[in-house]
Design an enzyme around this catalytic site. Structure first.
Site, PDB file in Angstrom:
ATOM      1  N   THR A 124     -28.105  20.813 -65.363  1.00 26.79           N
ATOM      2  CA  THR A 124     -27.461  20.671 -66.617  1.00 26.79           C
ATOM      3  C   THR A 124     -25.986  20.945 -66.273  1.00 26.79           C
ATOM      4  O   THR A 124     -25.756  22.038 -65.664  1.00 26.79           O
ATOM      5  CB  THR A 124     -27.788  21.775 -67.628  1.00 26.79           C
ATOM      6  OG1 THR A 124     -29.236  21.403 -67.872  1.00 26.79           O
ATOM      7  CG2 THR A 124     -27.032  21.235 -68.810  1.00 26.79           C
ATOM      8  N   PHE A 161     -22.490  21.889 -67.406  1.00 24.97           N
ATOM      9  CA  PHE A 161     -21.550  22.354 -68.427  1.00 24.97           C
ATOM     10  C   PHE A 161     -20.166  22.278 -68.438  1.00 24.97           C
ATOM     11  O   PHE A 161     -19.669  22.033 -67.110  1.00 24.97           O
ATOM     12  CB  PHE A 161     -21.969  23.915 -68.731  1.00 24.97           C
ATOM     13  CG  PHE A 161     -23.545  24.407 -69.078  1.00 24.97           C
ATOM     14  CD1 PHE A 161     -23.840  24.786 -70.228  1.00 24.97           C
ATOM     15  CD2 PHE A 161     -24.435  24.240 -67.844  1.00 24.97           C
ATOM     16  CE1 PHE A 161     -24.992  25.269 -70.168  1.00 24.97           C
ATOM     17  CE2 PHE A 161     -25.745  24.625 -68.100  1.00 24.97           C
ATOM     18  CZ  PHE A 161     -25.979  25.175 -69.434  1.00 24.97           C
TER      19      PHE A 161
END
Length: 432
Positions: free
Chosen positions: A307, A309
């Protein structure tokens, strides 16, 4: 989708914390060197601060009185050698020192033993925190144990992580100086873009100042002593459920799968309600925080689950050329997608690599009408385009590329120019 609300004792930041904060006002000032308490008796009124007609009156009075305490020990003389009454002007009013009420402290040791009142905020409290990450207040969405909390710790080691119940709250926490930074997910290697945060990037005036990529390592969690065959359902974030779908089947879990707002929130929900027939998909840290056991470790279907960010701040950073930088922009055009090729050519001509392009419908004008002689009137969506490219705004080629893009677009905004995350990572693995 179920919404898991944190218990009343939770420290999760929500709109009520941001919009309603109690105001505290001092009612006296202690001067330790003279062992007296100074109380302003001039203009005593029943106001919101208790002393003086306003807070400004109170502050001005105490500032002048504190600076002139020594004048009470010996009489002052005027320029002619005579004694003066030492009259001070406070907010435009003449005030005699003899009008002050001086209250003796009495037992100083007893006063010092009492807890001190909260220290008022100063201008230094509102100054930007140091860039190296220590003592930063970093907002993230979720509860402790969420992957966003881990991303905040990776981006800013030793920071104070502030949980927020919504993405919108994390944005506002930075805008209202409650937090110094926000760390929010924008895309996942398996689930794609988090569109909500792309829309919020355009709605708020925060700047992207960095990025961090976090490998996602899912675990199956349940109450201590619970066996997998006792489970009737598994709860977690929708993306976590989809990322573990095949592995759950291999484990022989023929159970209902229910989506909730947060992975760590699912673990907290099981622990709070003592659900013995329910498991959660969350991180190993969530198991430690909420007293759950790990039934299966590393249950994501694809070990290359990452992921991305972004770190947000109130002010942008100064772009540099001494390390790899990435720049994020968003643009639109009144004539739809017809200019997209020209925009992309501006980067290709200067050998600037694009790392992402994302289209989102224009919220203010989602539909436009196009006249066509053959088929009549058609309806099309107006789009905004989000683009990330590998170049710093300090480079001339990036500046020239954006200057050319501006000629073809009706709207262009630079969301941030920031260092790329170059830290190596290894895919998550599990024992089959």
């Amino acid at each position: 989708m179920h919404t898991l609300s944190p218990p009343p004792s939770s420290n999760v930041l929500n709109f009520n914390h941001i919009l309603t904060r109690p105001r505290r006002s001092p009612n006296r000032v202690g001067v330790a060197s003279t062992r007296i308490l100074i109380k302003c008796a001039y203009g005593l009124e029943h106001g919101s601060y208790g002393v003086g007609s306003s807070r400004a009156d109170w502050q001005s009075s105490c500032a002048i009185l504190s600076s002139n305490v020594s004048s009470q020990e010996k009489p002052s003389t005027d320029i002619n050698g005579g004694k003066s009454e030492h009259i001070a002007a406070i907010n435009g009013h003449k005030t005699n020192v003899t009008d002050l009420q001086l209250v003796p402290i009495g037992n100083l040791a007893g006063e010092l033993a009492k807890p001190l009142p909260p220290k008022p905020l100063t201008i230094s409290d509102l100054a930007p925190a140091p860039m190296h990450g220590s003592q930063l207040r970093v907002a993230y969405q979720g509860v402790p144990g969420a992957y966003s909390e881990a991303a905040a710790g990776k981006a800013y080691p030793n920071c104070e992580a502030i949980p927020c119940d919504q993405f919108e709250v994390a944005f506002q926490a930075v805008e209202l100086w409650i937090a110094d930074r926000a760390v929010l997910p924008v895309e996942n290697s398996l689930g794609g873009s988090i569109h909500r945060n792309y829309d919020l990037l355009l709605r708020h005036r925060l700047h992207i100042v960095g990025e961090v990529q976090l490998p996602v390592h899912h675990c199956l969690l349940a109450l201590p002593g619970i066996r997998k065959e006792y489970l009737t359902r598994v709860i977690s974030h929708p993306q976590a459920l989809s990322q573990c779908e095949h592995t759950l089947t291999k484990l022989g879990l023929n159970v209902a799968r229910e989506a909730v707002d947060d992975t760590a929130g699912a673990a907290e929900f099981i622990a709070t309600n003592s659900l013995r027939d329910t498991a959660a998909i969350a991180s190993a840290r969530a198991a430690e925080l909420y007293g759950l056991q790990v039934l299966a470790d590393g249950i994501q279907d694809d070990p290359s689950n990452v992921t991305r960010f972004v770190m947000l701040a109130r002010e942008p950073i100064i772009p540099r050329t001494d390390r790899p930088f990435k720049t994020s922009i968003v643009f639109a055009h009144d004539k739809g997608t017809s200019v997209l090729f020209k925009v992309l050519s501006a980067f290709a001509f200067r050998n600037i690599s694009l790392t992402k392009i994302e289209s989102r419908p224009h919220r203010n004008r989602p539909i436009r009408l196009v006249d066509d002689a053959n088929v009549g009137t058609a309806k099309h969506f107006e789009y905004l385009f989000y683009v990330d490219f590998e170049s710093s705004m300090a480079e001339v080629r990036a500046q020239n590329a954006l200057a050319e893009v501006q000629e073809f677009t009706s709207f262009l905004r630079v969301l941030g120019s920031y260092p790329m995350d170059m830290t190596p990572w290894s895919p998550s693995s599990r024992d089959d």
